[in-house]
Structures are given as C-alpha cells and as structure tokens.
Design a protein around this motif. Structure first.
Motif, PDB file in Angstrom:
ATOM      1  N   LEU A   1       1.028  -1.212   0.091  1.00 22.70           N
ATOM      2  CA  LEU A   1      -0.244  -0.295   0.152  1.00 22.70           C
ATOM      3  C   LEU A   1       1.061   1.028  -0.299  1.00 22.70           C
ATOM      4  O   LEU A   1       2.223   1.079   0.819  1.00 22.70           O
ATOM      5  CB  LEU A   1      -0.856  -0.032   1.516  1.00 22.70           C
ATOM      6  CG  LEU A   1      -1.857  -0.935   1.066  1.00 22.70           C
ATOM      7  CD1 LEU A   1      -2.712  -1.160   2.365  1.00 22.70           C
ATOM      8  CD2 LEU A   1      -2.933  -0.923   0.409  1.00 22.70           C
TER       9      LEU A   1
ATOM     10  N   GLU B   1      -2.038   2.549 -12.692  1.00 21.78           N
ATOM     11  CA  GLU B   1      -2.347   3.556 -13.151  1.00 21.78           C
ATOM     12  C   GLU B   1      -3.434   3.812 -12.871  1.00 21.78           C
ATOM     13  O   GLU B   1      -4.444   3.539 -12.801  1.00 21.78           O
ATOM     14  CB  GLU B   1      -2.633   3.418 -14.602  1.00 21.78           C
ATOM     15  CG  GLU B   1      -1.822   3.340 -15.930  1.00 21.78           C
ATOM     16  CD  GLU B   1      -1.105   4.409 -16.620  1.00 21.78           C
ATOM     17  OE1 GLU B   1      -0.263   4.490 -17.147  1.00 21.78           O
ATOM     18  OE2 GLU B   1      -1.523   5.862 -15.865  1.00 21.78           O
TER      19      GLU B   1
ATOM     20  N   THR C   1      -4.846   6.471  -0.305  1.00 25.82           N
ATOM     21  CA  THR C   1      -4.263   5.057  -0.660  1.00 25.82           C
ATOM     22  C   THR C   1      -4.028   4.635  -1.739  1.00 25.82           C
ATOM     23  O   THR C   1      -5.186   3.806  -1.988  1.00 25.82           O
ATOM     24  CB  THR C   1      -4.312   4.095   1.332  1.00 25.82           C
ATOM     25  OG1 THR C   1      -4.685   4.566   2.487  1.00 25.82           O
ATOM     26  CG2 THR C   1      -3.277   3.014   1.317  1.00 25.82           C
TER      27      THR C   1
ATOM     28  N   VAL D   1      -5.155   1.860   3.986  1.00 24.89           N
ATOM     29  CA  VAL D   1      -6.351   1.348   3.976  1.00 24.89           C
ATOM     30  C   VAL D   1      -6.438   0.299   2.504  1.00 24.89           C
ATOM     31  O   VAL D   1      -6.078   1.099   1.583  1.00 24.89           O
ATOM     32  CB  VAL D   1      -7.353   1.757   3.552  1.00 24.89           C
ATOM     33  CG1 VAL D   1      -7.993   3.102   3.389  1.00 24.89           C
ATOM     34  CG2 VAL D   1      -8.621   0.385   3.642  1.00 24.89           C
ATOM     35  N   GLY D   2      -6.300  -1.021   2.092  1.00 28.03           N
ATOM     36  CA  GLY D   2      -6.812  -1.666   1.040  1.00 28.03           C
ATOM     37  C   GLY D   2      -7.765  -2.514   0.206  1.00 28.03           C
ATOM     38  O   GLY D   2      -8.366  -3.259   1.906  1.00 28.03           O
TER      39      GLY D   2
ATOM     40  N   SER E   1      -8.811  -5.657  -1.337  1.00 23.59           N
ATOM     41  CA  SER E   1      -8.825  -6.873  -2.892  1.00 23.59           C
ATOM     42  C   SER E   1      -9.881  -7.741  -2.304  1.00 23.59           C
ATOM     43  O   SER E   1     -10.267  -8.366  -1.571  1.00 23.59           O
ATOM     44  CB  SER E   1      -7.344  -7.423  -2.692  1.00 23.59           C
ATOM     45  OG  SER E   1      -7.262  -7.951  -1.389  1.00 23.59           O
TER      46      SER E   1
ATOM     47  N   ASP F   1     -14.991   4.188  -3.333  1.00 25.47           N
ATOM     48  CA  ASP F   1     -13.651   4.602  -2.778  1.00 25.47           C
ATOM     49  C   ASP F   1     -14.627   4.047  -1.428  1.00 25.47           C
ATOM     50  O   ASP F   1     -15.359   3.825  -0.768  1.00 25.47           O
ATOM     51  CB  ASP F   1     -13.765   5.956  -1.973  1.00 25.47           C
ATOM     52  CG  ASP F   1     -13.178   6.714  -3.480  1.00 25.47           C
ATOM     53  OD1 ASP F   1     -13.117   8.036  -3.607  1.00 25.47           O
ATOM     54  OD2 ASP F   1     -12.344   5.665  -4.277  1.00 25.47           O
TER      55      ASP F   1
ATOM     56  N   VAL G   1      -9.394   8.440   2.357  1.00 23.04           N
ATOM     57  CA  VAL G   1     -10.174   6.947   1.430  1.00 23.04           C
ATOM     58  C   VAL G   1      -8.822   6.369   0.485  1.00 23.04           C
ATOM     59  O   VAL G   1      -7.978   6.573   0.252  1.00 23.04           O
ATOM     60  CB  VAL G   1     -11.318   8.020   0.348  1.00 23.04           C
ATOM     61  CG1 VAL G   1     -11.537   8.878   0.609  1.00 23.04           C
ATOM     62  CG2 VAL G   1     -10.006   9.269  -0.476  1.00 23.04           C
ATOM     63  N   SER G   2      -9.648   5.378  -0.156  1.00 24.94           N
ATOM     64  CA  SER G   2      -8.478   4.730  -0.860  1.00 24.94           C
ATOM     65  C   SER G   2      -9.371   4.628  -2.767  1.00 24.94           C
ATOM     66  O   SER G   2     -10.918   3.960  -1.994  1.00 24.94           O
ATOM     67  CB  SER G   2      -8.879   2.879  -0.013  1.00 24.94           C
ATOM     68  OG  SER G   2      -8.980   2.287  -0.432  1.00 24.94           O
ATOM     69  N   THR G   3      -7.984   4.094  -2.962  1.00 29.17           N
ATOM     70  CA  THR G   3      -8.594   3.552  -4.943  1.00 29.17           C
ATOM     71  C   THR G   3      -9.085   2.002  -4.997  1.00 29.17           C
ATOM     72  O   THR G   3      -7.890   1.027  -4.223  1.00 29.17           O
ATOM     73  CB  THR G   3      -7.734   4.524  -5.540  1.00 29.17           C
ATOM     74  OG1 THR G   3      -6.936   3.703  -5.130  1.00 29.17           O
ATOM     75  CG2 THR G   3      -8.287   5.713  -5.862  1.00 29.17           C
ATOM     76  N   ASN G   4      -9.964   1.669  -5.168  1.00 29.31           N
ATOM     77  CA  ASN G   4      -9.521  -0.494  -5.618  1.00 29.31           C
ATOM     78  C   ASN G   4      -8.663  -0.821  -6.727  1.00 29.31           C
ATOM     79  O   ASN G   4      -8.936   0.356  -7.831  1.00 29.31           O
ATOM     80  CB  ASN G   4     -11.351  -0.576  -5.438  1.00 29.31           C
ATOM     81  CG  ASN G   4     -12.432  -0.063  -4.717  1.00 29.31           C
ATOM     82  OD1 ASN G   4     -11.715   0.365  -3.734  1.00 29.31           O
ATOM     83  ND2 ASN G   4     -13.384   0.339  -4.783  1.00 29.31           N
ATOM     84  N   TRP G   5      -7.832  -1.583  -6.285  1.00 31.60           N
ATOM     85  CA  TRP G   5      -7.271  -1.770  -7.716  1.00 31.60           C
ATOM     86  C   TRP G   5      -6.695  -1.777  -8.825  1.00 31.60           C
ATOM     87  O   TRP G   5      -7.425  -0.851  -9.676  1.00 31.60           O
ATOM     88  CB  TRP G   5      -8.736  -3.379  -8.620  1.00 31.60           C
ATOM     89  CG  TRP G   5      -9.480  -3.994  -7.107  1.00 31.60           C
ATOM     90  CD1 TRP G   5      -9.266  -4.390  -5.740  1.00 31.60           C
ATOM     91  CD2 TRP G   5     -10.725  -4.506  -7.522  1.00 31.60           C
ATOM     92  NE1 TRP G   5      -9.771  -5.181  -5.504  1.00 31.60           N
ATOM     93  CE2 TRP G   5     -10.926  -5.298  -6.499  1.00 31.60           C
ATOM     94  CE3 TRP G   5     -11.543  -4.887  -8.224  1.00 31.60           C
ATOM     95  CZ2 TRP G   5     -12.178  -5.531  -6.150  1.00 31.60           C
ATOM     96  CZ3 TRP G   5     -12.896  -5.568  -8.147  1.00 31.60           C
ATOM     97  CH2 TRP G   5     -13.364  -5.659  -7.215  1.00 31.60           C
ATOM     98  N   PHE G   6      -5.617  -0.692  -7.900  1.00 28.74           N
ATOM     99  CA  PHE G   6      -4.979  -0.110  -9.477  1.00 28.74           C
ATOM    100  C   PHE G   6      -5.536  -0.792 -10.776  1.00 28.74           C
ATOM    101  O   PHE G   6      -5.137  -1.981 -10.937  1.00 28.74           O
ATOM    102  CB  PHE G   6      -3.386  -0.701  -9.130  1.00 28.74           C
ATOM    103  CG  PHE G   6      -3.255  -1.912  -9.786  1.00 28.74           C
ATOM    104  CD1 PHE G   6      -3.499  -2.953  -9.307  1.00 28.74           C
ATOM    105  CD2 PHE G   6      -2.184  -2.249 -10.975  1.00 28.74           C
ATOM    106  CE1 PHE G   6      -2.988  -4.307  -9.928  1.00 28.74           C
ATOM    107  CE2 PHE G   6      -1.733  -3.707 -11.095  1.00 28.74           C
ATOM    108  CZ  PHE G   6      -2.150  -4.166 -10.879  1.00 28.74           C
ATOM    109  N   SER G   7      -5.627  -0.155 -11.670  1.00 29.77           N
ATOM    110  CA  SER G   7      -5.153  -0.030 -13.344  1.00 29.77           C
ATOM    111  C   SER G   7      -6.431  -0.979 -13.586  1.00 29.77           C
ATOM    112  O   SER G   7      -6.528  -2.006 -14.732  1.00 29.77           O
ATOM    113  CB  SER G   7      -3.994  -0.561 -14.163  1.00 29.77           C
ATOM    114  OG  SER G   7      -3.786  -1.737 -13.285  1.00 29.77           O
TER     115      SER G   7
END
Lengths: 257, 182
Positions: free
Chosen positions: A76, A113, A125, B22-23, B25, B105, B121-127
């Motif tokens: 992370l 990205e 995060t 926070v993550g 997956s 988010d 906040v966190s974004t889910n699942w890069f790319s």
C-alpha cells in the motif's frame, strides 16, 4: 644494440605514455560538467506530499525483505496532500534492479495507473501487487518503487517510496509435479530392480535344480516301463497309433481298422 | 536538565502520530454473479501511536438492491488499532445480477490517540478501471470445466484400450498356454 639507441627508444616510449595520460586528463575534465547539466533536469519530490509505504501480502516483508517466487507481493502507498492545491497521482512504477548497480533494470513491472485526484488535506491509499518470477529465485534484487504525481500547475514530481535490496526465495511449500513424478519414477525403478533381482535369483536356483534333475534323470532308455500304465490304455494306444504320412494314408489306415 | 527533557518530549510527540492505510482486494479467483465473492480489507496503522475509533464504511460499493451480503459488514468499527498492526476484514457478498459495478471509494475514519479525526479514502484495484465486472455463472462454468467431464473423457480414451488388451491376453492364455506337468 648500442646503449645510446636503447636510451633513445626508451625515452620516446616514456614520452608517448605520458602523452596519452594528458589525453585521458582531458576526457575526465569533461565528466563533472556533464553531471552538472544532468542535475538541472532531474525531478524530485514535492514538499507538500507525504508518502508512506507498507507491505501487506507477505506479512513479514516490512521487516524481513524476503519474497517468495510465484506468490503475490502486495503493498500500500499512502499519499497525503499537505498543501493547498490539488494533486493528481498519476502512476506508480515498480522495477527490479541489479543489486550492485541500480541503474541496470532487470525487470520493469506494469505501471499502476491511478490518475487519482487528491484534494488539499486529503489522504489517499493506493495499492499495487506483483509476482516475482521463478527465474529470480535465490537472487538478491534491488526493488525500486517510484510514485509519479503532478500538482495543479502541471509540475511533475517523482517520489521514491522503496529502494532496497530484497532476497527472492524459492517457494518449496507447494507440491510440485517434479518431485511427485520423481518419487513415482524411483518407486518404478525399485520395483523393476526387485523384479530383475528375483529373475536373477530364480535363474540361479533353476541351474541348481537342473543339476538335481540330471542326477535323477537316467536319460532315455529303449525299454519303456509300462508297469504303471493300466493295461487298457496301453492296448488302446497300440491300436490307435497314428500312421505316419499324409492324411489320405491315415484315412486308409483307419478304414483298414 | 528538566527543560531539555521537556523539549525532547515535545519534539517526540510532534513526530509520533497514527497513520492508517487501507486497501481492498478480491480474494475469490473471479468475480462471478450469483456466487460468493470474498473481499478483503487491509487496515494498517503505520504510525507510532494507536488509532482509535477506526470506522470502515464501504456500503456504497454494495447497494442492497444489487448485492446480498452473506457475512461481514462493509460498515464496521474497530475500537483501536495498535501501532504497526494490520487488521484484515472480510466481507462475503453475492451479486444478484451479472453486471458491471462502479468502484467506489473505501472510507476509513480514525482518531489519533492525541490529535483529531482524519478521514481516509482508497482506490480499489490499481489499473483495473472504474468498474468491476461480475461474470455470468454459466459463462464461468465453461471456464471452470467440471472435473467429472474430465474423468469421463479420460475413461473413454483409456478403458477400451485396456479392455481390449485384457481380452486378448486372457484369450491367448486360455487357448495356448502350456500346462506344466509336475
């Protein structure tokens, strides 16, 4: 050769050596200038961004810096906007570098990205994950993670969040097909070996058996001992002894009976 | 001496703080509709002081008309997370319809033991874009072909050959084997 000629040749040789040293000096003088020009073009971190890094997937990776091949490595990246303007986190790039020369890339991983806008005083995060290929097993590699972002004015920034040498270990936990089939192969070999040994031993015993039989066997004698055969069977056999010859001859012999 | 200690304490308190990452997956292999999907939330406190009243809220990702939540709640509160500790939280949902769902988010609010509240906040699942596609169950059945069909096809290949060999062997044995006289 005369001493004077030797002297002359040696002085000329020494002069030529020193001449080349002068040329080398000229080359090295240029190097610091080039480095200075490079410094003006580098991009660095922004003071308004606070970045944090934490491994999630190999639970002890934050302390141990060891990864197993074929197992996902997830981490992370925390991005904190301490300034007054928006930031846009563009992407993160992860790469494996040669442990003694970090300028040599061993593997570049796909960019993560994000293109995530972070408002002032906001914290975000981001996550990323990758697998180490089994060809890296048993090698130390340098893991470098860079985060690229830009501010509202369009200035680009790069922040390095991880820059250390890690050990890639081979994953022995799973049942691999290789060891399984090797095991089966050795079992088959042992069974084959036992079978051959059995054959060999039986051959040996058979040899001794033959010699025994030779002792018992008297060989073929002209006189046939009919005592143990019942009288009826002998008579029948005498009657029905087949005539040698063609089937026609046999038929005529039968008709004659 | 006391003044020095006080100054040091002040400096230390300024540096020490709780920071939570926070993550989120997906633990299941594929996102499939009408099946159980397991999501994992990793809440990590990388600061030096404990984070209290940690509140995870992700109900926006699972609207009740499109998802059925089996176990775990997207909205959960943790009393405290000690420093350098990770909390794993699992939520099992069943998507009712096979469709693309907008990624929302994940928000985590926490209170530092000393300072005030910070929202995260966190974004889910890069790319992976902004959508999570939940596949149709029948489509996934073709991908994860059932093992019974594998066994049947294997049997169809091997059983005739084995039976023929057995038949030939026993026929020749019964007809042509030389009976040993003792």
């Amino acid at each position: 050769m005369k001493l004077s000629t030797i002297f002359l040749l040696s002085t000329i040789g020494l002069l030529s050596v020193y001449a080349s040293d002068v040329v080398d000096g000229e080359v090295t003088d240029d190097a610091p200038k080039a480095a200075q020009e490079e410094d003006d073009l580098t991009i660095g971190a922004s003071p308004d961004a606070g970045l944090a890094f934490h491994f999630v997937q190999p639970a002890d990776a934050n302390v141990l810096h060891e990864f197993y091949t074929g197992k996902p490595v997830k981490f992370l990246i925390g991005f904190q906007n301490k300034g007054e303007k928006d930031f846009v986190v563009k992407f993160s790039e992860t790469s494996f570098r040669y442990p003694t020369d970090y300028n040599y890339h061993l593997q570049n991983f796909t960019r993560g990205e994000y293109n995530r806008r972070v408002a002032p005083k906001e914290e975000v995060t981001l996550d990323y994950g990758f697998y180490a290929h089994e060809s890296f097993a048993g090698r130390p590699v340098g893991l470098v993670v860079n985060v690229h972002y830009q501010d509202a004015d369009g200035n680009a920034f790069v922040n390095n969040v991880f820059n250390q040498t890690v050990n890639i270990l081979e994953d022995d936990s799973g049942f691999s097909g290789e060891t399984g089939f090797l095991f089966i192969f050795f079992i088959a070999l042992s069974i084959g070996g036992l079978y051959l040994a059995n054959q060999f031993l039986s051959k040996l015993s058979r040899k001794s058996g033959l010699s025994k039989r030779r002792v018992v066997e008297q060989g073929t004698s002209s006189e046939v001992d009919f005592e143990w055969i019942p009288r009826d069977a002998v008579k029948n056999k005498e009657k029905k002894s087949p005539v040698a010859g063609s089937p026609k001859a046999r038929k005529s012999a039968k008709k004659a009976d | 001496m006391k003044v020095m200690l006080l100054v040091f304490a002040l400096l230390a308190s300024v540096d020490a703080s709780a920071r939570v990452l926070v993550g989120k997956s997906l633990i299941s292999k594929y996102p499939v509709a009408e099946q159980e999907n397991v999501f994992e939330y990793q809440i990590v406190n990388i600061g030096d002081t404990p984070a209290s009243n940690v509140e995870l809220s992700d109900e926006a990702s699972f609207p009740t008309d499109q998802f059925k939540i089996l176990s775990g709640s997207p909205k959960i509160k943790f009393a405290t997370i000690p420093p350098n500790e990770t909390v794993f939280h699992h939520v099992i949902v069943i998507p009712l319809i096979a469709q693309s769902v907008l990624d929302r988010d994940v928000i985590v609010d926490y209170t530092d033991s000393e300072t005030g509240k910070i929202a995260r906040v966190s974004t889910n699942w890069f790319s992976k874009g902004r959508f999570t596609d939940f596949f149709n169950k029948s489509v996934m059945a073709k991908v994860n072909r059932s093992t019974s069909s594998h066994v049947l096809s294997f049997a169809a290949l091997t059983v005739p050959l084995t039976l023929c060999s057995m038949i030939f062997y026993y026929r020749s044995k019964s007809r042509y084997s030389v009976k040993q006289h003792n």
